[in-house]
Design an enzyme around this catalytic site. Sequence first.
Site, mmCIF file in Angstrom:
data_model
loop_
_atom_site.group_PDB
_atom_site.id
_atom_site.type_symbol
_atom_site.label_atom_id
_atom_site.label_comp_id
_atom_site.label_asym_id
_atom_site.label_seq_id
_atom_site.Cartn_x
_atom_site.Cartn_y
_atom_site.Cartn_z
ATOM 1 N N CYS A 2 0.843 -1.196 0.000
ATOM 2 C CA CYS A 2 0.000 0.000 0.000
ATOM 3 C C CYS A 2 0.878 1.246 0.000
ATOM 4 O O CYS A 2 1.868 1.343 0.714
ATOM 5 C CB CYS A 2 -0.943 0.083 1.189
ATOM 6 S SG CYS A 2 -2.074 -1.281 1.301
ATOM 7 N N ARG A 26 4.199 -0.455 -4.529
ATOM 8 C CA ARG A 26 3.813 -0.888 -3.186
ATOM 9 C C ARG A 26 2.525 -1.714 -3.194
ATOM 10 O O ARG A 26 2.068 -2.171 -2.144
ATOM 11 C CB ARG A 26 3.643 0.323 -2.260
ATOM 12 C CG ARG A 26 4.889 1.203 -2.191
ATOM 13 C CD ARG A 26 4.656 2.394 -1.302
ATOM 14 N NE ARG A 26 4.557 2.002 0.081
ATOM 15 C CZ ARG A 26 5.575 1.845 0.904
ATOM 16 N NH1 ARG A 26 6.801 2.067 0.466
ATOM 17 N NH2 ARG A 26 5.399 1.484 2.143
ATOM 18 N N TRP A 72 -2.348 -2.993 -1.610
ATOM 19 C CA TRP A 72 -1.954 -4.403 -1.633
ATOM 20 C C TRP A 72 -2.794 -5.047 -0.538
ATOM 21 O O TRP A 72 -2.601 -4.764 0.649
ATOM 22 C CB TRP A 72 -0.463 -4.557 -1.346
ATOM 23 C CG TRP A 72 0.018 -5.975 -1.494
ATOM 24 C CD1 TRP A 72 0.360 -6.612 -2.646
ATOM 25 C CD2 TRP A 72 0.195 -6.927 -0.438
ATOM 26 N NE1 TRP A 72 0.747 -7.901 -2.378
ATOM 27 C CE2 TRP A 72 0.653 -8.123 -1.022
ATOM 28 C CE3 TRP A 72 0.016 -6.896 0.943
ATOM 29 C CZ2 TRP A 72 0.934 -9.269 -0.295
ATOM 30 C CZ3 TRP A 72 0.289 -8.046 1.682
ATOM 31 C CH2 TRP A 72 0.746 -9.215 1.059
ATOM 32 N N ASN A 98 -1.624 2.800 5.382
ATOM 33 C CA ASN A 98 -0.705 1.709 5.012
ATOM 34 C C ASN A 98 -0.257 1.036 6.308
ATOM 35 O O ASN A 98 0.189 1.722 7.220
ATOM 36 C CB ASN A 98 0.505 2.277 4.259
ATOM 37 C CG ASN A 98 1.689 1.318 4.205
ATOM 38 O OD1 ASN A 98 2.826 1.731 4.329
ATOM 39 N ND2 ASN A 98 1.438 0.046 4.030
ATOM 40 N N GLY A 99 -0.412 -0.283 6.377
ATOM 41 C CA GLY A 99 -0.006 -1.009 7.588
ATOM 42 C C GLY A 99 -1.105 -1.973 7.984
ATOM 43 O O GLY A 99 -1.992 -2.293 7.179
ATOM 44 N N GLU A 457 17.899 -18.405 -6.348
ATOM 45 C CA GLU A 457 17.505 -17.081 -6.835
ATOM 46 C C GLU A 457 16.834 -17.184 -8.215
ATOM 47 O O GLU A 457 15.825 -16.531 -8.481
ATOM 48 C CB GLU A 457 18.730 -16.148 -6.854
ATOM 49 C CG GLU A 457 18.496 -14.774 -7.434
ATOM 50 C CD GLU A 457 17.364 -13.974 -6.790
ATOM 51 O OE1 GLU A 457 16.858 -14.360 -5.731
ATOM 52 O OE2 GLU A 457 16.959 -12.974 -7.387
ATOM 53 N N LYS A 461 12.972 -16.107 -9.106
ATOM 54 C CA LYS A 461 12.663 -15.160 -10.184
ATOM 55 C C LYS A 461 11.661 -15.772 -11.145
ATOM 56 O O LYS A 461 10.708 -15.132 -11.543
ATOM 57 C CB LYS A 461 13.980 -14.822 -10.913
ATOM 58 C CG LYS A 461 14.103 -13.414 -11.340
ATOM 59 C CD LYS A 461 14.712 -12.469 -10.344
ATOM 60 C CE LYS A 461 14.017 -12.402 -9.038
ATOM 61 N NZ LYS A 461 14.673 -11.556 -8.064
ATOM 62 N N GLU A 464 8.068 -16.174 -9.543
ATOM 63 C CA GLU A 464 7.316 -14.966 -9.185
ATOM 64 C C GLU A 464 6.777 -14.219 -10.393
ATOM 65 O O GLU A 464 5.761 -13.541 -10.283
ATOM 66 C CB GLU A 464 8.125 -14.028 -8.273
ATOM 67 C CG GLU A 464 9.265 -13.285 -8.915
ATOM 68 C CD GLU A 464 9.878 -12.246 -7.982
ATOM 69 O OE1 GLU A 464 11.111 -12.186 -7.924
ATOM 70 O OE2 GLU A 464 9.145 -11.503 -7.323
ATOM 71 N N HIS A 480 17.567 -37.816 -2.476
ATOM 72 C CA HIS A 480 17.048 -38.044 -1.119
ATOM 73 C C HIS A 480 15.560 -37.748 -1.030
ATOM 74 O O HIS A 480 15.051 -37.470 0.054
ATOM 75 C CB HIS A 480 17.854 -37.209 -0.117
ATOM 76 C CG HIS A 480 19.305 -37.594 -0.095
ATOM 77 N ND1 HIS A 480 19.746 -38.809 0.370
ATOM 78 C CD2 HIS A 480 20.409 -36.941 -0.543
ATOM 79 C CE1 HIS A 480 21.067 -38.887 0.235
ATOM 80 N NE2 HIS A 480 21.488 -37.762 -0.339
ATOM 81 N N LYS A 580 6.371 -4.575 -4.075
ATOM 82 C CA LYS A 580 7.823 -4.454 -4.023
ATOM 83 C C LYS A 580 8.338 -4.147 -2.618
ATOM 84 O O LYS A 580 9.425 -4.548 -2.247
ATOM 85 C CB LYS A 580 8.270 -3.358 -4.992
ATOM 86 C CG LYS A 580 9.765 -3.311 -5.117
ATOM 87 C CD LYS A 580 10.231 -2.989 -6.493
ATOM 88 C CE LYS A 580 11.720 -3.157 -6.610
ATOM 89 N NZ LYS A 580 12.131 -4.558 -6.715
HETATM 90 C C1 F6R Z 1 12.081 -11.049 -5.439
HETATM 91 C C2 F6R Z 1 11.995 -9.891 -4.579
HETATM 92 C C3 F6R Z 1 11.715 -10.101 -3.141
HETATM 93 C C4 F6R Z 1 12.504 -9.109 -2.293
HETATM 94 C C5 F6R Z 1 12.088 -9.224 -0.823
HETATM 95 C C6 F6R Z 1 12.905 -8.307 0.060
HETATM 96 O O1 F6R Z 1 12.393 -10.681 -6.752
HETATM 97 O O2 F6R Z 1 12.119 -8.778 -5.022
HETATM 98 O O3 F6R Z 1 11.975 -11.408 -2.754
HETATM 99 O O4 F6R Z 1 13.858 -9.372 -2.446
HETATM 100 O O5 F6R Z 1 10.731 -8.891 -0.704
HETATM 101 O O6 F6R Z 1 12.752 -6.980 -0.304
HETATM 102 P P1 F6R Z 1 13.818 -5.899 0.121
HETATM 103 O O7 F6R Z 1 15.090 -6.225 -0.569
HETATM 104 O O8 F6R Z 1 13.241 -4.595 -0.324
HETATM 105 O O9 F6R Z 1 13.949 -5.998 1.612
#
Ligand code: F6R
Length: 585
Positions: A2, A26, A72, A98-99, A457, A461, A464, A480, A580
């Site tokens: 948010c 957000r 969000w 927001n929260g 990683e 990617k 998501e 295993h 994000k």
């Molecule tokens: C994946 C991604 C998330 C962030 C995670 C932490 O592509 O972007 O997994 O890495 O939410 O976010 P930050 O780095 O902002 O603490």
Amino acid sequence: MCGIIGYIGKNVEENLFEGLKRLEYRGYDSAGMTVMRNGNFDTYKSVGEVDNLKAKLKFNEEFGYGIAHTRWATHGKITIENCHPHFSSNGNIAIVHNGIIDNFEDLKIQLQAKDKCFVSQTDSEVVAKLLDKLNVNNLRRVLKQIKGSYALVLLSKEKDCLYFAKNKSPLYVGKGDDCVMVASDPSCFAGKIDRYYQLKDGEYGKISLKSLVFYDKNDEIIEKTQESLDFNFISEDKSGYDHFMIKEIYQSRIALENIIAKFQTPELESKLKELKKLMFDRIYLVGCGTAYHAGLIGQSYIRAECNIDTFCEVASEFKEKNFVIDENSLCIFISQSGETADTLSALEYCKQKNAHIIAITNTEYSTIAKKADINFPTCAGQEKAVASTKAYFAQCVMLYLIISYLKGKNNVEKLKLFKNQIDFGDDKALKNLAEIVSKYDKIFFIGRGIDYITAEEASLKLKEITYIFSSALPSGELKHGTLALVDESVLVIVIATDEKLFNKTLNNAYEIKSRGGKLVLFTQLNVDREVAKNFEMVFKVGLTQQDFYPMQIILPLQKLAYFTAVKKGINPDKPRNLAKSVTVE
Ligand code: F6R
């Protein structure tokens, strides 16, 4: 999680809309806006991306007051009713939040007993329903009743100001000559206001064109100092790319240039000297998602270089692990946004235990950056795409340089060489592979040693932004248990950059092939023809120095996820259900 914004000045709708676009990272489940002119409210709400709101807005150049929100969803479905702003029962007060209000259920029951009707399922609406008249005393009373995290902006039909409050969710206040703004992120101020105040937990206040008053958590009036906004950080357009994600992958090279330049500044040198003076016998690295994976890369660098106990943990689990944390601990918090609630909460826990706190953030004004004893900026520039790419690259580079420095090595020259060696991978081959990947609904990534971290990683990617189920495993672990899932419906992406582990990894890959699974190899090593025959594709990147294998090999893997999302018709910049900056625990 948010984004909220308040504005006083001319062109209210346009300025709030622009702000919402900047806050969209957000959350983009729904958006809403309330504008007040001459004691009347105009409210607009829409479900989905912020752009959906635009068609509904009646733009008006006249002076006015407004608040807006991009959501969000945490409590309540993605519906118009659950869109912010929410209103007091008499309709005179509008709020955006927001929260999470942790005690909203109790408050709602109490308010309903007083015949207050709720139109939404949100926790936020209780804040509005606790108010009938807006002034500082009433705001203070409400803040004493609510528990949890909040950034709030409030607007009244009867007032020529905005009220605001903050606890555990970020909030910034900016005052220009002919407008004022309050927002979750100061990037909203760009182009309008170049200085801002950052609120601390428990602070609240009110702002108009003529006055600005801040109160601290003890209800005392306080003076705050302003900070200036770094416009260079803010990314406004796609620069000719189809999406921010692909632009940001390519910006990894610029991030590297920025870090190299930063490393040669007296400011960074003094931070490193400060760090070197610290005495510690344990190191913890903490982050979430991609930032956690960067922490794992950092952990493997530390373990290779330093004889010191080092642990890396996801932030949401950190406090549950009963780690030994005291004044002899160095705790490194990694976060692109610098606002992630889980990371922040772990940081505060370590602070209470008197540990040394280091942050590695991409947002120098963020809460995590400010709360750390020393903040190392990753200098990657703003990331707009939800999936973190260049920030991950920069986090790994920054960790590498810090650790080298602690070992008395200056590896900047090595990095300069790497800058020219970076290979983003051949688009044609990656697009072909994306076509193959898009047909699968189950994908595994495997690797050994540091390649296993890259596998994690790359898998994150892919899942998501393509919604394909994927999972990462150390190659040796397959037999295993997970091998039971392998048949011809499974694609396994093998990451093998470490020469000494190559043959062992190949053996694990062949175990998959024997059971019908299809294989793809990502490597920078030469692969002989007989070996290559076992793979649907061998994707080879250019040779770099070994220290940089993880930073190099992730780039084509990020692009593979990107091309697969595009192939599937998914907007990679805004994957479903995600945001994000995750400001709730
Ligand atoms: C994946 C991604 C998330 C962030 C995670 C932490 O592509 O972007 O997994 O890495 O939410 O976010 P930050 O780095 O902002 O603490």
